[in-house]
Scaffold this motif. Structure first.
Motif, PDB file in Angstrom:
ATOM      1  N   THR A  18       0.823  -1.485  -0.004  1.00 46.95           N
ATOM      2  CA  THR A  18       0.022  -0.092  -0.134  1.00 46.95           C
ATOM      3  C   THR A  18       0.840   1.098   0.030  1.00 46.95           C
ATOM      4  OG1 THR A  18      -1.701  -1.225   1.217  1.00 46.95           O
ATOM      5  CG2 THR A  18      -1.826   1.179   1.009  1.00 46.95           C
ATOM      6  N   HIS A  19       1.827   1.339   0.759  1.00 49.40           N
ATOM      7  CA  HIS A  19       2.606   2.185   0.972  1.00 49.40           C
ATOM      8  C   HIS A  19       3.615   2.542  -0.246  1.00 49.40           C
ATOM      9  CE1 HIS A  19       2.115   3.112   5.135  1.00 49.40           C
ATOM     10  NE2 HIS A  19       2.804   2.011   5.410  1.00 49.40           N
ATOM     11  N   ILE A  55      -8.071   0.745   0.183  1.00 49.56           N
ATOM     12  CA  ILE A  55      -7.225   1.632  -0.196  1.00 49.56           C
ATOM     13  C   ILE A  55      -6.288   1.102  -1.235  1.00 49.56           C
ATOM     14  CG2 ILE A  55      -5.443   3.104   0.710  1.00 49.56           C
ATOM     15  CD1 ILE A  55      -7.047   3.643   3.116  1.00 49.56           C
ATOM     16  N   THR A  56      -5.702   0.070  -0.847  1.00 48.24           N
ATOM     17  CA  THR A  56      -4.922  -0.775  -1.686  1.00 48.24           C
ATOM     18  C   THR A  56      -5.384  -0.838  -3.044  1.00 48.24           C
ATOM     19  OG1 THR A  56      -3.665  -1.392   0.273  1.00 48.24           O
ATOM     20  CG2 THR A  56      -3.506  -2.527  -2.032  1.00 48.24           C
ATOM     21  N   ALA A  57      -6.628  -1.292  -3.125  1.00 44.89           N
ATOM     22  CA  ALA A  57      -7.217  -1.615  -4.308  1.00 44.89           C
ATOM     23  C   ALA A  57      -7.550  -0.621  -5.240  1.00 44.89           C
ATOM     24  CB  ALA A  57      -8.643  -2.291  -4.138  1.00 44.89           C
ATOM     25  N   VAL A  58      -8.010   0.774  -4.593  1.00 43.52           N
ATOM     26  CA  VAL A  58      -8.172   1.952  -5.271  1.00 43.52           C
ATOM     27  C   VAL A  58      -6.774   2.411  -5.872  1.00 43.52           C
ATOM     28  CG1 VAL A  58      -8.650   4.495  -4.968  1.00 43.52           C
ATOM     29  CG2 VAL A  58     -10.226   2.686  -4.279  1.00 43.52           C
ATOM     30  N   LEU A  59      -5.671   2.240  -5.086  1.00 39.83           N
ATOM     31  CA  LEU A  59      -4.254   2.842  -5.616  1.00 39.83           C
ATOM     32  C   LEU A  59      -3.802   1.726  -6.653  1.00 39.83           C
ATOM     33  CD1 LEU A  59      -2.845   3.427  -2.136  1.00 39.83           C
ATOM     34  CD2 LEU A  59      -3.139   5.184  -3.708  1.00 39.83           C
ATOM     35  N   ILE A  60      -4.051   0.813  -6.609  1.00 38.88           N
ATOM     36  CA  ILE A  60      -3.563  -0.258  -7.838  1.00 38.88           C
ATOM     37  C   ILE A  60      -4.199   0.283  -8.994  1.00 38.88           C
ATOM     38  CG2 ILE A  60      -3.823  -2.595  -8.691  1.00 38.88           C
ATOM     39  CD1 ILE A  60      -2.974  -3.608  -5.693  1.00 38.88           C
ATOM     40  N   VAL A  81      -3.103   1.250 -12.748  1.00 39.01           N
ATOM     41  CA  VAL A  81      -3.544   1.008 -14.072  1.00 39.01           C
ATOM     42  C   VAL A  81      -4.068   1.983 -14.842  1.00 39.01           C
ATOM     43  CG1 VAL A  81      -4.953  -0.791 -15.002  1.00 39.01           C
ATOM     44  CG2 VAL A  81      -3.674  -1.654 -12.959  1.00 39.01           C
ATOM     45  N   VAL A  82      -4.731   2.862 -14.508  1.00 39.69           N
ATOM     46  CA  VAL A  82      -5.464   3.653 -15.154  1.00 39.69           C
ATOM     47  C   VAL A  82      -4.067   4.740 -15.823  1.00 39.69           C
ATOM     48  CG1 VAL A  82      -6.840   5.982 -15.257  1.00 39.69           C
ATOM     49  CG2 VAL A  82      -7.532   3.720 -14.379  1.00 39.69           C
ATOM     50  N   LEU A  83      -3.349   4.965 -14.792  1.00 37.51           N
ATOM     51  CA  LEU A  83      -2.217   6.196 -15.296  1.00 37.51           C
ATOM     52  C   LEU A  83      -1.241   5.373 -16.079  1.00 37.51           C
ATOM     53  CD1 LEU A  83      -1.613   7.885 -12.022  1.00 37.51           C
ATOM     54  CD2 LEU A  83      -2.650   8.832 -13.974  1.00 37.51           C
ATOM     55  N   ALA A  84      -0.791   4.029 -15.987  1.00 34.34           N
ATOM     56  CA  ALA A  84       0.156   3.243 -16.829  1.00 34.34           C
ATOM     57  C   ALA A  84      -0.541   3.337 -18.063  1.00 34.34           C
ATOM     58  CB  ALA A  84       0.281   1.899 -16.103  1.00 34.34           C
TER      59      ALA A  84
END
Length: 191
Positions: free
Chosen positions: A5-6, A146-151, A155-158
């Motif tokens: 997550t970090h 939070i971890t799922a949202v950050l992943i 993905v979207v930014l990649a």
């Protein structure tokens, strides 16, 4: 919160400045993970648990050595020395580091309901011990969300930007991941 997550949290912070180089993005990303270096004491503690006397490095130093202002300033100074965009990267490193502390403050309670206070002002003062009575457990659902949202953000930014957090480990894997994303979800061309 977990190191994963970090990591994604730090990468999201780095992505707030799209002009950063790959190396500067890595500094910002790892600044959100590096406070947990003080958790490595668990290895010595487990290896010596049946010794006389056992080493209590994790019990005594986790959330003490890496989770303090003094360590954050050292990490920021290293970024200031080695970054290409020195000011922007250093400020983002400092922010990413503090985001780690905030995340631990709100979501890193152990299963025994015990909290690790963060002696934030060390080594300058022992006066301030950060804790929050509402802290949720490390394995609680908010951390997973939070971890799922950050992943998902990664993905979207990649897909949009052409690189992912994988770039810090392997250029080939990063390129393959972005290619698969773009093949599966093609970018729309502007008219």
């Amino acid at each position: 919160m977990s190191p994963i997550t970090h990591f994604f949290m730090g990468w999201a912070v780095a992505e707030t400045a799209p002009s950063l180089s790959k190396r500067d993005r890595a500094f910002v990303t790892w600044a959100s993970v590096v406070p947990d270096i003080d958790g490595l004491g668990i290895i010595a503690e487990k290896l010596t648990q049946n010794s006389s006397p056992p080493l209590s490095w994790w019990s005594n130093y986790h959330h003490v050595l890496g989770h303090i202002l003094g360590f954050g300033l050292v990490v920021s100074a290293l970024a200031a020395i080695f970054a290409q965009q020195k000011v922007k990267t250093t400020l983002l490193v400092l922010f990413s580091f503090h985001l780690h502390l905030l995340a631990d403050l709100i979501g890193a309670r152990g299963p025994d309901r015990d909290q690790w206070p963060i002696p934030y002002l060390l080594p300058f003062s022992r006066q301030l011990q950060l804790t929050w009575s509402g802290q949720w457990a490390l394995n609680a659902w908010p951390n997973m969300v939070i971890t799922a949202v950050l992943i998902g953000i990664a993905v979207v930014l990649a897909r949009q930007r052409g690189f992912s957090p994988l770039e810090m480990f392997s250029a080939k894997a990063d390129a393959a991941f972005v290619r698969v994303l773009r093949n599966r979800f093609p970018l729309k061309m502007a008219n």
